[in-house]
Write a protein that holds these residues in place. Structure first.
Motif, PDB file in Angstrom:
ATOM      1  N   GLN A  69       0.581  -0.544   0.141  1.00 50.52           N
ATOM      2  CA  GLN A  69       0.305  -0.168   0.187  1.00 50.52           C
ATOM      3  C   GLN A  69       1.097   1.216  -0.013  1.00 50.52           C
ATOM      4  OE1 GLN A  69      -3.454  -0.707   2.738  1.00 50.52           O
ATOM      5  NE2 GLN A  69      -2.476   1.320   3.165  1.00 50.52           N
ATOM      6  N   ASN A  79       3.761   4.283  -6.690  1.00 47.61           N
ATOM      7  CA  ASN A  79       3.367   3.837  -7.867  1.00 47.61           C
ATOM      8  C   ASN A  79       4.467   3.400  -9.156  1.00 47.61           C
ATOM      9  OD1 ASN A  79       0.411   3.517  -7.357  1.00 47.61           O
ATOM     10  ND2 ASN A  79       0.072   5.356  -8.635  1.00 47.61           N
ATOM     11  N   TYR A 111      -4.479  -3.928  -6.777  1.00 46.00           N
ATOM     12  CA  TYR A 111      -2.962  -2.054  -7.418  1.00 46.00           C
ATOM     13  C   TYR A 111      -3.230  -2.459  -8.763  1.00 46.00           C
ATOM     14  CZ  TYR A 111      -2.754  -1.561  -2.426  1.00 46.00           C
ATOM     15  OH  TYR A 111      -3.303  -1.061  -1.610  1.00 46.00           O
ATOM     16  N   GLU A 117      -1.907   0.535 -10.450  1.00 43.46           N
ATOM     17  CA  GLU A 117      -0.631   0.581 -10.499  1.00 43.46           C
ATOM     18  C   GLU A 117       0.958   0.141  -9.637  1.00 43.46           C
ATOM     19  OE1 GLU A 117      -2.396   2.015  -7.011  1.00 43.46           O
ATOM     20  OE2 GLU A 117      -4.886   2.712  -7.998  1.00 43.46           O
ATOM     21  N   LYS A 118       0.402  -0.977  -8.930  1.00 42.33           N
ATOM     22  CA  LYS A 118       1.686  -2.173  -9.146  1.00 42.33           C
ATOM     23  C   LYS A 118       2.048  -3.287  -9.633  1.00 42.33           C
ATOM     24  CE  LYS A 118       1.483   1.019  -5.185  1.00 42.33           C
ATOM     25  NZ  LYS A 118       1.030   1.342  -4.156  1.00 42.33           N
TER      26      LYS A 118
END
Ligand code: 13P
Ligand code: SF4
Length: 377
Positions: free
Chosen positions: A287, A291, A311, A314-315
């Motif tokens: 978290q 990114n 995610y 983003e990831k």
């Protein structure tokens, strides 16, 4: 990642349950509707807790999710709710029962959801070990510590003998406290969490012995050095699946990946990962990362799959071992069990209730309270 279809193997698991057949015949929509209605009817008399390893279909209905420490603290502070459904494994529901008031009811939706690691230590074997070890090192020279992944009976023994409970989140704090007592430590039941934690606190591997609980023998790493910590030889079958080969392959394919594992993984794996921590710490690490970060995670698939999904834009999140199996017992709880448990509560049938006998609970509580006290200092 996760499919809600019941596989053949899971279907088999459901069949050995005591669950009435008709719950297994309902489709997911009907089960979801049933659960929603029951939750509404029970209102604030009901609290559903779920460990991070539970399936998505169960997490969907949880009032709270967390790691073992967080959930046990929630159970301890929630003094107003009458019915606590614990979606997790047996030792977690037992812990919630020990920490809750006697008028509160704690349920495990499938009584067969145990933890194979917790089952590797029973009270009789522990008494045999204790007699042998205190005979060898002196009766007041050993302090017992037990991972929360243990039965109430083991926690009770530890409480009766001045020891404390620990979780993967507070392991360093509690082991540090125990080292400060200038005694040897008997660490149950997970040898890996014990070894990984003690090593991080400066204990050398030569100072760690292993207690073989099957043949009642102490395995000393060296005859020249006195052991400081004695590790019960338990382990988690799920976290045993992560190996150095997985790490090497992942680093080769993704040179910029960060490898995160649970401290129940073996020493070599933990030493070669970038970070090891409890399920809550794993979630926080992902978290809080910027990114574009890349992670390979070595823990139960349900949690890794959920992080991957959450995610996805983003990831980059990979399974450290794509072929590893989830915790089979955590996976036993599914929509039919939850619906059945709720119906039972509504009908005044407390079949899935987990109740630790008073004497065991009183002693076990001592080990849990000692853990909370050490954490506050
Ligand atoms: P956490 O306390 O990190 O949630 O771990 C519990 C567990 O059973 C891991 O296998
Ligand atoms: Fe027990 Fe391992 Fe399952 Fe955790 S993952 S509940 S330690 S068997």
């Amino acid at each position: 990642m996760e499919s809600n279809k019941i596989t053949e193997c899971q279907e088999q698991n459901l069949k050995v349950d005591k669950i009435p057949e008709h719950y297994l015949k309902l489709d997911d929509d009907a089960l979801r509707e049933k659960i929603k209605v029951a939750k509404k009817t029970l209102g604030n008399k009901l609290y559903i807790m779920a460990h991070h390893y539970q399936k998505d279909e169960v997490v969907e209905f949880a009032d709270v999710t967390g790691d073992s420490l967080y959930l046990s603290m929630e159970a301890a502070k929630n003094k107003s709710v009458e019915h606590i459904i614990f979606c997790g494994v047996h030792f977690m529901a037992e812990t919630a029962d020990i920490l809750s008031e006697s008028w509160q009811n704690v349920y495990l939706p499938d009584e067969n959801a145990g933890c194979s690691m917790a089952d590797m230590a029973n009270r009789l074997d522990l008494e045999i070990a204790w007699a042998e070890l205190t005979g060898k090192f002196g009766s007041s020279n050993i302090i017992p510590l037990t991972y929360v992944n243990s039965t109430a009976q083991i926690k009770a023994f530890v409480g009766e003998n001045g020891g404390a409970c620990i979780t993967s989140t507070n392991a360093e704090t509690i082991v540090k406290w125990a080292l400060g007592q200038n005694k040897k430590i008997l660490f149950l039941p997970d040898q890996h969490l014990g070894r990984n934690t003690a090593y991080n606190l400066g204990v050398e591997l030569e100072q760690m012995a292993v207690w073989n609980h099957k043949n009642g023998k102490l395995i000393l790493p060296s005859t020249d050095v006195e052991p400081l910590i004695i590790l019960w030889d338990g382990y988690c079958a799920v976290h045993q699946q992560f190996t150095m080969k997985n790490i090497e392959k992942m680093r080769l394919e993704h040179p910029d990946v960060q490898i995160i594992v649970h401290p129940e993984c073996n020493f070599e794996v933990v030493q070669n990962a970038d970070f090891a921590g409890s399920t809550n710490k794993i979630i926080e690490t992902v978290q809080n990362a910027p990114n574009g970060s890349k992670f390979a995670i070595g823990t139960d698939n349900n949690l890794v799959g959920r992080l991957q999904q959450k995610y996805k834009d983003e990831k980059e999140i990979y399974f450290l071992n794509f072929y590893s199996c989830s915790c089979a017992t955590m996976n036993r709880i599914r929509l039919p069990h939850l619906a059945w448990n709720l119906d039972n509560i509504l009908n005044g049938n407390y079949q899935q209730k987990i109740e630790v006998d008073k004497q065991t609970a009183t002693s076990a509580l001592k080990s849990l309270e000692k853990m909370f006290k050490i954490m506050q200092n």
